[in-house]
Design a protein around this motif. Structure first.
Motif, short mmCIF file in Angstrom:
data_model
loop_
_atom_site.label_atom_id
_atom_site.label_comp_id
_atom_site.label_asym_id
_atom_site.label_seq_id
_atom_site.Cartn_x
_atom_site.Cartn_y
_atom_site.Cartn_z
N LYS A 10 37.55 11.40 9.68
CA LYS A 10 37.19 10.37 10.65
C LYS A 10 38.39 10.00 11.51
CE LYS A 10 33.37 7.80 8.64
NZ LYS A 10 32.92 6.48 8.19
N THR B 191 36.82 4.94 12.84
CA THR B 191 35.48 4.92 12.26
C THR B 191 34.61 6.05 12.80
OG1 THR B 191 34.81 3.38 13.98
CG2 THR B 191 35.48 2.42 11.87
N PRO C 27 33.25 9.59 13.15
CA PRO C 27 33.27 10.83 12.34
C PRO C 27 33.66 12.03 13.20
CG PRO C 27 31.15 9.70 12.21
CD PRO C 27 31.90 9.06 13.32
N GLU D 110 27.67 14.71 3.84
CA GLU D 110 28.50 13.55 4.19
C GLU D 110 29.27 12.94 3.02
OE1 GLU D 110 26.29 10.79 6.55
OE2 GLU D 110 25.59 12.34 7.92
N GLN E 39 34.33 13.30 4.64
CA GLN E 39 34.33 13.23 6.10
C GLN E 39 35.75 13.09 6.64
OE1 GLN E 39 31.68 10.45 8.12
NE2 GLN E 39 30.46 10.26 6.28
N LYS F 281 31.90 16.32 9.19
CA LYS F 281 31.29 15.84 7.95
C LYS F 281 30.88 17.03 7.08
CE LYS F 281 28.74 12.25 10.42
NZ LYS F 281 27.37 11.85 10.77
#
Lengths: 347, 274
Positions: free
Chosen positions: A306, A309, A311, A301, A304, A314
């Motif tokens: 995204k 917010t 994800p 992680e 990432q 990752k």
């Protein structure tokens, strides 16, 4: 992701579908409907391709600077009204852009996909590739995309509209754009490969276009994404990257300083992904959101992709291990290696 | 394969005879450098576009918008009509009709006008019922594409709602060429526009566009139907564009690119040795 399916493979599939749609899409959406989508998708789909389902947004910008803004400034008139079409074009660009951010470059652009195919050919031929360009060269090349955007997409067309330069500079970017040649050739139309002798200006522009396309073909075999590095679409995307919903974020760890695999994986040679340790947002101006840096990050992680917010993908040590192994096997298989093995076997 | 036969290069007198049919033509600008069709063939702005209705005595004329809304046109004594922007961006149709006992004449011309984007597809306009005998472009040209000499273009001949097979369609040009072809069993036909510009200058803007006229006649139930479809076409850019030069330049770029890669590789290897 399964053992067989990885992010790069998924991306290639999306790119292939996007290429087919953008280059031959009128066969799907209908000849006239294709006209109506014009200017909507900010990918380098070319209006000169008579089978395309979309037009690149850079075309209307140049035409509006030349035929609307420049002419209104010259002749006097309502400048705001003249700017309105450009603002609408920008608005449609931003609407699409907000949804996918710079992923248009890495996932949809037909010219970007074509350069990846060239790279694949170079690798499969066993050519000695230049995996990363020297840092100094990368830094020197970066401003060119801004110069091309400001000069060829906005500046010269505006001057052409003002009457300060010849009409051949009314759409100078289209005149040299490799995507014009690529997409028309892909559609079986060779009419865009020419030297125009009607004026010195047209001659120079057509000469640059063909030389540039030839250069891109050659460099694409050895260097990753050679034209993307100076593409004005990349600059246009970069100017608005903070409002896009897809993000590339980093949570740096001390191990990052010694690693640098993310920068090596980056096809645009963005070394800042590796060196940046303070800010979380690592969506740099040259990023195409291809996601390779995330794939090749070995720490959980740290990097990432995204959507706001949420994800999307990752970095993961297990995935990294599988991906690295698959990449190694993939790179071993090439024509030169096969030939050497065959000769060695025969000897 | 659609049969296509070049009959003859017409004499001016013959062209004059053809011009006698009810038809539209654009009023060409006096200066060949004045690009009357606007950029990319999609119409100029503001001042209006003049068209002439030829042999229009007793004919009624209308403009059909992309949405199929009709607006009456009033040609003056010389047949001149100045087309003003309708506010819609797309193809519009100039339509003239004249009926007399045993004879129905129709003149068609599509013209692109700027304005607000229209929800209506051009297919709505080209496929709408406008004449018993209809010549339908299949398709109309797109942006950045104009009719040009040596270009092949396709049409559909329709009588009522059905394709009309095995019917002769003539193409005449203002440069004096006459060609003829016959529609196939599905009513399809195609023409390669003749490269008949007498003195081609280098550059698109340096050549005044010429006009071509498609005409078809069909008699049924004692009524003769005569339909014309006109458009302008441009000189073939191949006259001032060298394809060979383009390919050579492309090859030069490719070879130059390989040389640069090799040179930079040699340099970096030398630097590494030093």
């Amino acid at each position: 992701m399964t053992d067989r399916l990885n992010l790069s493979l998924l991306r290639k599939l999306v790119q292939l579908l996007a290429f087919l749609f953008l280059v031959y899409g009128s066969a799907i959406v209908g000849f006239y409907t294709a006209d109506k989508i014009s200017g909507a998708l900010p990918a380098l789909a070319c209006a000169y391709d008579q089978q395309t389902a979309d037009y690149c947004t850079l075309i209307p910008f140049q035409h509006q600077m030349d035929h609307r803004v420049g002419m209104v400034i010259n002749a006097g008139g309502d400048l705001l009204k003249a700017l309105l079409p450009s603002l609408i074009t920008l608005g449609t660009f931003l609407l699409m852009f907000v949804v996918l951010n710079k992923a248009f470059c890495g996932w949809i652009c037909p010219l970007g996909f074509f350069q990846e195919v060239l790279s694949l050919i170079g690798q499969k031929l066993g050519l000695r590739r230049i995996e990363s360009l020297p840092e100094g060269l990368v830094l020197r090349v970066r401003p060119f995309k801004w110069v091309i955007l400001l000069l060829l997409v906005f500046g010269l067309p505006l001057l052409a509209g003002l009457g300060s330069v010849g009409h051949e500079l009314g759409s100078p970017y289209c005149s040299i754009c490799p995507s014009r040649i690529l997409t028309t050739l892909a559609a079986g139309d060779t009419s865009q490969v020419y030297l125009d002798t009607s004026s010195d200006g047209y001659f120079v522009l057509s000469l640059i276009a063909n030389l540039l396309f030839g250069l891109m073909l050659a460099w694409g075999l050895f260097v990753r994404q050679p034209f993307c590095r100076i593409c004005p679409m990349l600059a246009l995307h970069a100017a608005f990257r903070s409002i896009g919903l897809v993000r590339l974020v980093k949570q740096g760890k001390p191990r990052c300083e010694k690693c640098g695999l993310c920068a090596k994986a980056c096809p645009m040679d963005i070394r800042e992904i590796h060196t940046e340790m303070e800010q979380r947002d690592v969506l740099f101006a040259d990023c195409t959101l291809c996601g390779r840096c995330v794939e090749f990050c070995p720490d959980k992680e740290v990097l990432q992709l995204k959507y706001v917010t949420l994800p999307l993908f990752k970095a993961d040590p297990a995935y990294f291990k599988r991906r690295k192994q698959a990449q190694g096997q993939w790179e071993k298989r090439n024509l030169l290696a096969w030939w050497r093995k065959r000769r060695g076997g025969a000897a | 394969m659609i049969p296509r036969t070049l009959i003859l290069t017409a004499l001016l007198a013959l062209t004059g005879t053809t011009q006698a049919a009810l038809s539209w033509s654009s009023q060409l600008p006096p200066n060949p450098h004045a690009d009357h069709a606007g950029h990319g063939g999609h119409g100029g702005r503001g001042a209006g576009t003049p068209f002439i209705l030829r042999d229009g005595d007793g004919a009624t004329a209308q403009l059909r918008l992309p949405t199929l809304v009709r607006r009456a046109l009033e040609p003056d004594a010389q047949g001149l009509v100045t087309l003003q922007p309708s506010g819609l961006l797309s193809y519009h149709l100039l339509l003239a009709t004249r009926s007399s006992p045993g004879r129905e004449e129709v003149a068609l011309r599509y013209h692109y006008l700027n304005g607000k984007p229209s929800d209506a597809s051009p297919s709505l306009l080209v496929n709408s019922r406008k004449a018993t005998l209809d010549i339908i472009p299949a398709p109309l040209t797109r942006e950045h594409q104009r009719y040009q000499a040596n270009g092949a273009y396709h049409y559909l001949l329709r009588y009522g709602d059905l394709p009309l097979a095995n019917t002769e369609v003539r193409l005449t040009t203002s440069n004096g060429s006459v060609l003829s072809t016959t529609s196939d069993h599905r009513g399809r036909l195609s023409f390669t526009l003749p490269d008949d510009f007498p003195e081609v200058q280098a550059g698109r803007g340096a050549n005044r566009p010429a006009e071509f006229l498609l005409s078809a006649t069909h008699t049924q139930a004692g009524t003769q139907h005569l339909t014309t479809l006109s458009a302008d076409y441009h000189a073939d850019p191949a006259h001032w564009r060298s394809a060979l030069g383009g390919w050579l330049a492309l090859l030069g770029g490719f070879v130059g690119g390989l040389a640069v890669v090799q040179f930079s590789r040699n340099s970096s290897e030398e630097n590494a040795r030093d």
